[in-house]
Write a protein that holds these residues in place. Sequence first.
Motif, PDB file in Angstrom:
ATOM      1  N   ALA A   1       0.871  -1.180   0.000  1.00 48.51           N
ATOM      2  CA  ALA A   1       0.000   0.000   0.000  1.00 48.51           C
ATOM      3  C   ALA A   1       0.904   1.226   0.000  1.00 48.51           C
ATOM      4  O   ALA A   1       1.716   1.391   0.915  1.00 48.51           O
ATOM      5  CB  ALA A   1      -0.915   0.013   1.205  1.00 48.51           C
ATOM      6  N   VAL A   2       0.785   2.040  -1.021  1.00 48.30           N
ATOM      7  CA  VAL A   2       1.589   3.256  -1.150  1.00 48.30           C
ATOM      8  C   VAL A   2       0.708   4.451  -0.823  1.00 48.30           C
ATOM      9  O   VAL A   2      -0.360   4.628  -1.414  1.00 48.30           O
ATOM     10  CB  VAL A   2       2.160   3.389  -2.573  1.00 48.30           C
ATOM     11  N   PHE A   3       1.153   5.267   0.128  1.00 49.07           N
ATOM     12  CA  PHE A   3       0.447   6.499   0.490  1.00 49.07           C
ATOM     13  C   PHE A   3       1.258   7.676  -0.047  1.00 49.07           C
ATOM     14  O   PHE A   3       2.456   7.790   0.224  1.00 49.07           O
ATOM     15  CB  PHE A   3       0.311   6.639   2.000  1.00 49.07           C
ATOM     16  N   THR A   4       0.623   8.546  -0.811  1.00 48.82           N
ATOM     17  CA  THR A   4       1.288   9.741  -1.317  1.00 48.82           C
ATOM     18  C   THR A   4       0.347  10.928  -1.148  1.00 48.82           C
ATOM     19  O   THR A   4      -0.855  10.809  -1.411  1.00 48.82           O
ATOM     20  CB  THR A   4       1.696   9.563  -2.794  1.00 48.82           C
ATOM     21  N   PRO A   5       0.846  12.080  -0.689  1.00 44.77           N
ATOM     22  CA  PRO A   5      -0.056  13.214  -0.446  1.00 44.77           C
ATOM     23  C   PRO A   5      -0.686  13.785  -1.704  1.00 44.77           C
ATOM     24  O   PRO A   5      -1.775  14.359  -1.646  1.00 44.77           O
ATOM     25  CB  PRO A   5       0.866  14.250   0.226  1.00 44.77           C
ATOM     26  N   PHE A   6      -0.009  13.653  -2.841  1.00 44.85           N
ATOM     27  CA  PHE A   6      -0.484  14.289  -4.067  1.00 44.85           C
ATOM     28  C   PHE A   6       0.075  13.500  -5.241  1.00 44.85           C
ATOM     29  O   PHE A   6       1.142  12.896  -5.146  1.00 44.85           O
ATOM     30  CB  PHE A   6       0.004  15.746  -4.133  1.00 44.85           C
ATOM     31  N   VAL A   7      -0.647  13.479  -6.342  1.00 44.94           N
ATOM     32  CA  VAL A   7      -0.137  12.831  -7.549  1.00 44.94           C
ATOM     33  C   VAL A   7      -0.137  13.846  -8.686  1.00 44.94           C
ATOM     34  O   VAL A   7      -1.156  14.486  -8.971  1.00 44.94           O
ATOM     35  CB  VAL A   7      -0.960  11.568  -7.905  1.00 44.94           C
ATOM     36  N   ASP A   8       1.027  14.044  -9.294  1.00 44.07           N
ATOM     37  CA  ASP A   8       1.148  15.003 -10.387  1.00 44.07           C
ATOM     38  C   ASP A   8       0.632  14.431 -11.699  1.00 44.07           C
ATOM     39  O   ASP A   8       0.136  15.169 -12.541  1.00 44.07           O
ATOM     40  CB  ASP A   8       2.610  15.438 -10.545  1.00 44.07           C
ATOM     41  N   ASP A   9       0.772  13.119 -11.879  1.00 40.48           N
ATOM     42  CA  ASP A   9       0.339  12.481 -13.122  1.00 40.48           C
ATOM     43  C   ASP A   9      -0.963  11.731 -12.865  1.00 40.48           C
ATOM     44  O   ASP A   9      -0.975  10.515 -12.642  1.00 40.48           O
ATOM     45  CB  ASP A   9       1.422  11.530 -13.627  1.00 40.48           C
ATOM     46  N   MET A  10      -2.077  12.461 -12.892  1.00 36.42           N
ATOM     47  CA  MET A  10      -3.364  11.849 -12.577  1.00 36.42           C
ATOM     48  C   MET A  10      -3.769  10.832 -13.635  1.00 36.42           C
ATOM     49  O   MET A  10      -4.390   9.812 -13.328  1.00 36.42           O
ATOM     50  CB  MET A  10      -4.437  12.929 -12.434  1.00 36.42           C
ATOM     51  N   ALA A  11      -3.418  11.072 -14.887  1.00 39.00           N
ATOM     52  CA  ALA A  11      -3.756  10.115 -15.936  1.00 39.00           C
ATOM     53  C   ALA A  11      -3.116   8.765 -15.660  1.00 39.00           C
ATOM     54  O   ALA A  11      -3.742   7.709 -15.852  1.00 39.00           O
ATOM     55  CB  ALA A  11      -3.312  10.641 -17.297  1.00 39.00           C
ATOM     56  N   ALA A  12      -1.885   8.766 -15.189  1.00 37.32           N
ATOM     57  CA  ALA A  12      -1.213   7.507 -14.865  1.00 37.32           C
ATOM     58  C   ALA A  12      -1.879   6.812 -13.690  1.00 37.32           C
ATOM     59  O   ALA A  12      -2.078   5.596 -13.706  1.00 37.32           O
ATOM     60  CB  ALA A  12       0.261   7.766 -14.564  1.00 37.32           C
ATOM     61  N   ALA A  13      -2.234   7.574 -12.668  1.00 37.73           N
ATOM     62  CA  ALA A  13      -2.882   6.976 -11.496  1.00 37.73           C
ATOM     63  C   ALA A  13      -4.214   6.334 -11.866  1.00 37.73           C
ATOM     64  O   ALA A  13      -4.535   5.216 -11.422  1.00 37.73           O
ATOM     65  CB  ALA A  13      -3.084   8.033 -10.417  1.00 37.73           C
ATOM     66  N   LEU A  14      -4.998   7.021 -12.691  1.00 38.16           N
ATOM     67  CA  LEU A  14      -6.307   6.494 -13.078  1.00 38.16           C
ATOM     68  C   LEU A  14      -6.181   5.309 -14.026  1.00 38.16           C
ATOM     69  O   LEU A  14      -7.008   4.392 -13.994  1.00 38.16           O
ATOM     70  CB  LEU A  14      -7.137   7.599 -13.737  1.00 38.16           C
ATOM     71  N   SER A  15      -5.158   5.322 -14.863  1.00 38.59           N
ATOM     72  CA  SER A  15      -4.968   4.231 -15.819  1.00 38.59           C
ATOM     73  C   SER A  15      -4.338   3.007 -15.182  1.00 38.59           C
ATOM     74  O   SER A  15      -4.514   1.882 -15.669  1.00 38.59           O
ATOM     75  CB  SER A  15      -4.100   4.704 -16.990  1.00 38.59           C
ATOM     76  N   ALA A  16      -3.591   3.207 -14.112  1.00 38.50           N
ATOM     77  CA  ALA A  16      -2.911   2.089 -13.449  1.00 38.50           C
ATOM     78  C   ALA A  16      -3.879   1.209 -12.672  1.00 38.50           C
ATOM     79  O   ALA A  16      -3.642   0.009 -12.491  1.00 38.50           O
ATOM     80  CB  ALA A  16      -1.835   2.632 -12.508  1.00 38.50           C
TER      81      ALA A  16
END
Length: 365
Positions: free
Chosen positions: A244-259
């Motif tokens: 489980a990876v916790f990160t405060p913010f994601v700069d590449d939202m397209a990657a997060a949603l596609s992953a």
Amino acid sequence: MSNFVISCGGTGGHLAPGIAIAEALMEKGHHCRLIISNKDVDSRLVKNYPQLQYARSPGVGFAWSPAKFVKFNIEQVRGLLFTINLMREFKADAVIGFGGFLTVGAVFAAFFTGVPVMLHEANRRAGRAIRMLAGFARRIYLPPGVTIKGLPRKMIHHCGYPIRKEIHRMPQDEARAKLGLDVTGKLLLVMGGSQGATALNKWVSRNFEALAKESISVYCVSGLNKMSVDVIERKSADGQTVRAVFTPFVDDMAAALSAADLVVARAGAGSIAEFARCRLPSILVPFPHSADDHQLANAQFLEQQGGAVVIEEKEMDRLLGEVTDTIFNDWLIKRFRENLERLDRANPVDNIVKDMASIALTTHD
């Protein structure tokens, strides 16, 4: 070509569509100045768009407590004066506001300087600022099927949520590699919007061991100032390491949603539009204290369209079972994606920009 002031700061849900519209206007040769707030979320998001011009306005959110109410009014006056000066220096031809506490000052500044106003409401229930300011607007952009009582039909254009051009679905393996994720099974994305959601962060911490046993990895966008970067490791039922990876913010939202294979999220209009663009099925947990319960209305609409499951925060004891049932149901995931594709067929950016340009031309007549 025209000069546009875009009031869009305060939350990611206001700022992201403002950026999308600004980029499209600039591609057409227009000039834009975005009014943003001094909040951390604005600073983090705009750093990815150095080609855009920003102005940081005074302003704080509305609150009823006496001290905060006084500060709100003082900051509104400061914001009004700031925006009047900005509009005169920039020679603005039109203003568009996306709601929130900065839009009030921008609309009144436009009124005092004789500049036409447009407003955009993203949610299925119009917010306080949009309702209050509707009488000053030349045009109001609303989601399909949403109305504001008493407005002439000619003022309203029904459209969707403007999405930034870099938000698009990419191959899952490529997206996971961009995020540095080593995932062999399913990946659950958990996010609470630009502000994060403490309840969802805690749910991940409490339930990750059970998720790991099912080989479900988690990528949790915890929100700025909510949690620091962290990684938790557990073993699956067959002995594999699951993270489980916790990160405060994601700069590449397209990657997060596609992953991800599935997302558990709040129900902001911007998040929902981006889920549809990236064909990501969701389990939505609406923020129970959102103004006019607009997140519940957003979530229920997507559920009715066959793109999500809704679980209210008071029912979160059901969430673990819903996640495991959904994420392994290939037939259901496929149906969700088909419905999300249907919802995403119309891209509103071009229509909004064309209409804005025609309204701005009236200032030159």
